[in-house]
Write a protein that holds these residues in place. Structure first.
Motif, PDB file in Angstrom:
ATOM      1  N   THR A   2       0.972  -1.169  -0.077  1.00  0.00           N
ATOM      2  CA  THR A   2      -0.017   0.040   0.052  1.00  0.00           C
ATOM      3  C   THR A   2       0.867   1.119   0.227  1.00  0.00           C
ATOM      4  N   ALA A   3       0.810   2.072  -0.811  1.00  0.00           N
ATOM      5  CA  ALA A   3       1.321   3.465  -0.831  1.00  0.00           C
ATOM      6  C   ALA A   3       1.068   4.302   0.326  1.00  0.00           C
ATOM      7  N   ILE A   4       1.875   5.135   0.780  1.00  0.00           N
ATOM      8  CA  ILE A   4       1.671   6.057   1.801  1.00  0.00           C
ATOM      9  C   ILE A   4       1.324   7.420   1.558  1.00  0.00           C
ATOM     10  N   HIS A   5       0.301   7.905   1.720  1.00  0.00           N
ATOM     11  CA  HIS A   5      -0.082   9.389   1.543  1.00  0.00           C
ATOM     12  C   HIS A   5      -0.562   9.937   2.644  1.00  0.00           C
ATOM     13  N   THR A   6      -0.126  11.025   3.409  1.00  0.00           N
ATOM     14  CA  THR A   6      -0.284  11.699   4.708  1.00  0.00           C
ATOM     15  C   THR A   6      -1.361  12.657   4.792  1.00  0.00           C
ATOM     16  N   SER A   7      -1.716  13.195   3.540  1.00  0.00           N
ATOM     17  CA  SER A   7      -2.880  14.137   3.723  1.00  0.00           C
ATOM     18  C   SER A   7      -3.890  14.189   2.658  1.00  0.00           C
ATOM     19  N   THR A   8      -5.251  14.160   2.846  1.00  0.00           N
ATOM     20  CA  THR A   8      -6.144  13.880   1.787  1.00  0.00           C
ATOM     21  C   THR A   8      -7.042  14.999   2.179  1.00  0.00           C
ATOM     22  N   ALA A  41     -12.995   7.916  -9.582  1.00  0.00           N
ATOM     23  CA  ALA A  41     -13.587   9.252  -9.456  1.00  0.00           C
ATOM     24  C   ALA A  41     -12.417  10.133  -9.743  1.00  0.00           C
ATOM     25  N   LYS A  42     -12.613  11.392 -10.303  1.00  0.00           N
ATOM     26  CA  LYS A  42     -11.467  12.322 -10.661  1.00  0.00           C
ATOM     27  C   LYS A  42     -11.416  13.284  -9.546  1.00  0.00           C
ATOM     28  N   LEU A  43     -10.193  13.580  -9.254  1.00  0.00           N
ATOM     29  CA  LEU A  43      -9.709  14.451  -8.155  1.00  0.00           C
ATOM     30  C   LEU A  43      -9.012  15.691  -8.767  1.00  0.00           C
ATOM     31  N   GLU A  44      -8.559  16.693  -8.325  1.00  0.00           N
ATOM     32  CA  GLU A  44      -7.947  17.943  -8.851  1.00  0.00           C
ATOM     33  C   GLU A  44      -6.335  17.437  -9.014  1.00  0.00           C
ATOM     34  N   ASP A  45      -5.770  16.725  -8.323  1.00  0.00           N
ATOM     35  CA  ASP A  45      -4.538  16.053  -8.194  1.00  0.00           C
ATOM     36  C   ASP A  45      -4.300  14.677  -8.727  1.00  0.00           C
ATOM     37  N   LEU A  67      -4.133   7.645  -7.986  1.00  0.00           N
ATOM     38  CA  LEU A  67      -3.340   7.666  -9.011  1.00  0.00           C
ATOM     39  C   LEU A  67      -2.815   8.911  -9.373  1.00  0.00           C
ATOM     40  N   ASP A  68      -1.679   9.263  -9.942  1.00  0.00           N
ATOM     41  CA  ASP A  68      -1.580  10.629 -10.680  1.00  0.00           C
ATOM     42  C   ASP A  68      -1.815  10.269 -12.031  1.00  0.00           C
ATOM     43  N   TRP A  69      -1.807  11.644 -13.175  1.00  0.00           N
ATOM     44  CA  TRP A  69      -2.200  11.383 -14.412  1.00  0.00           C
ATOM     45  C   TRP A  69      -1.173  10.693 -15.293  1.00  0.00           C
ATOM     46  N   ASP A  70       0.018  10.501 -14.874  1.00  0.00           N
ATOM     47  CA  ASP A  70       1.112   9.342 -15.346  1.00  0.00           C
ATOM     48  C   ASP A  70       0.894   7.944 -14.967  1.00  0.00           C
ATOM     49  N   GLY A  71      -0.176   7.680 -13.858  1.00  0.00           N
ATOM     50  CA  GLY A  71      -0.230   6.304 -13.676  1.00  0.00           C
ATOM     51  C   GLY A  71       0.398   5.887 -12.533  1.00  0.00           C
ATOM     52  N   ASN A  72       0.981   6.742 -11.792  1.00  0.00           N
ATOM     53  CA  ASN A  72       1.807   6.495 -10.705  1.00  0.00           C
ATOM     54  C   ASN A  72       0.820   6.301  -9.318  1.00  0.00           C
ATOM     55  N   TYR A  90     -11.251   9.664 -19.126  1.00  0.00           N
ATOM     56  CA  TYR A  90     -10.827  10.788 -18.716  1.00  0.00           C
ATOM     57  C   TYR A  90      -9.845  11.757 -19.584  1.00  0.00           C
ATOM     58  N   GLU A  91      -8.966  10.868 -20.528  1.00  0.00           N
ATOM     59  CA  GLU A  91      -8.348  11.972 -21.583  1.00  0.00           C
ATOM     60  C   GLU A  91      -9.334  12.390 -22.531  1.00  0.00           C
ATOM     61  N   GLN A  92     -10.092  11.742 -22.913  1.00  0.00           N
ATOM     62  CA  GLN A  92     -10.902  12.204 -24.057  1.00  0.00           C
ATOM     63  C   GLN A  92     -12.266  12.994 -23.561  1.00  0.00           C
ATOM     64  N   ARG A  93     -12.662  12.669 -22.441  1.00  0.00           N
ATOM     65  CA  ARG A  93     -13.857  13.654 -21.968  1.00  0.00           C
ATOM     66  C   ARG A  93     -13.413  14.260 -20.718  1.00  0.00           C
ATOM     67  N   PRO A  94     -12.869  15.544 -20.805  1.00  0.00           N
ATOM     68  CA  PRO A  94     -12.372  16.426 -19.919  1.00  0.00           C
ATOM     69  C   PRO A  94     -13.334  16.557 -18.622  1.00  0.00           C
ATOM     70  N   ASP A  95     -14.721  16.498 -19.074  1.00  0.00           N
ATOM     71  CA  ASP A  95     -15.749  16.808 -18.198  1.00  0.00           C
ATOM     72  C   ASP A  95     -16.077  15.715 -17.240  1.00  0.00           C
ATOM     73  N   THR A  96     -15.368  14.567 -17.487  1.00  0.00           N
ATOM     74  CA  THR A  96     -16.043  13.563 -16.767  1.00  0.00           C
ATOM     75  C   THR A  96     -15.591  13.443 -15.233  1.00  0.00           C
ATOM     76  N   GLY A  97     -16.326  12.981 -14.491  1.00  0.00           N
ATOM     77  CA  GLY A  97     -15.965  13.204 -13.052  1.00  0.00           C
ATOM     78  C   GLY A  97     -16.040  11.625 -12.258  1.00  0.00           C
ATOM     79  N   GLY A  98     -16.750  10.682 -13.126  1.00  0.00           N
ATOM     80  CA  GLY A  98     -16.558   9.529 -12.592  1.00  0.00           C
ATOM     81  C   GLY A  98     -16.864   8.385 -13.456  1.00  0.00           C
ATOM     82  N   ILE A  99     -16.309   7.248 -13.371  1.00  0.00           N
ATOM     83  CA  ILE A  99     -16.381   6.122 -14.232  1.00  0.00           C
ATOM     84  C   ILE A  99     -16.716   4.883 -13.492  1.00  0.00           C
TER      85      ILE A  99
END
Length: 221
Positions: A2-8, A41-45, A67-72, A90-99
């Protein structure tokens, strides 16, 4: 691992909870057997993605992949191997918020039929299908996990909010996660109606009626 991310953010936490709630709902409806299906679901980051080999009925919000937009991978467990399906939209439909991608019984059954209209696998049986889903093109068969499927989906995604993967199941994008949820449930119900009505003379909506739905609701047909 599991990746570690301290702030959400509050938005990220809300979407994590929403993904888990929607997953439970699909499992209770019988639309997500075993560990099939995935939700994002899409986030700002970046974007949230359900983990690999996870049951949608038993998702831990904290373990959902980020994930980031490079798939990391930024946080959570490793994502589903089908994350490229979501990224294509997400790449083809910029207004998409969820899939949402499911192996729901009736839509998966339709995906296995010969002789489907490749431009729209389901006819305009109800106004709700036309309004919430629109035309449903058929994407040719690729083995599960084949990255080439992402390229194939990308070819359709700019013009269609939903596709049906041959011998597999649907992928649906929405402006919000809730919109994607409503659309894929409508798609599954329409697939059920289609299978029930196949031996009958069915009245579908005509062009005038579809035009009225375009004018009144912005239907994409």
């Amino acid at each position: 691992m599991t990746a570690i991310h301290t702030s959400t953010s509050a938005t990220e936490n809300r979407l994590r909870e929403e993904i888990a709630e929607i997953g439970r709902s699909f499992r209770n409806l019988g639309m997500a057997p075993g560990t099939s299906g995935n939700i994002s679901a899409k986030l700002e980051d970046g974007w949230l993605m359900t983990p690999t080999n996870a049951s949608l009925g038993a998702l831990d919000p904290a373990e959902i992949s980020k994930l980031d937009w490079d798939g990391n991978l930024l946080a959570g467990k490793p994502p589903t191997k089908e994350s490229f399906l979501h990224r294509a939209f997400y790449e083809q439909r910029p207004d998409t918020g969820g899939i949402i991608h499911l192996h729901a019984t009736h839509s998966a059954a339709v995906s296995c039929l010969n002789g489907l209209d490749e431009h729209s696998c389901l006819p305009p049986i109800t106004p709700y299908f036309v309004m919430r889903v629109g035309r449903l093109p058929l994407v040719p068969y690729y083995r599960p996990g084949d990255a080439a499927l992402g390229d194939a989906v990308r070819d359709y995604a700019a013009d269609h909010a939903a596709v049906l993967l041959a011998n597999h199941g649907p992928v649906v994008a929405g402006k919000t996660l809730e919109a994607a949820r409503n659309a894929i449930e409508e798609l599954e119900e329409t697939a059920k109606l289609y299978l029930l009505l196949r031996q009958h003379d069915v009245r579908t909506l005509n062009e005038k009626e579809i035009d009225e739905l375009r004018d009144a609701f912005g239907a994409q047909w």
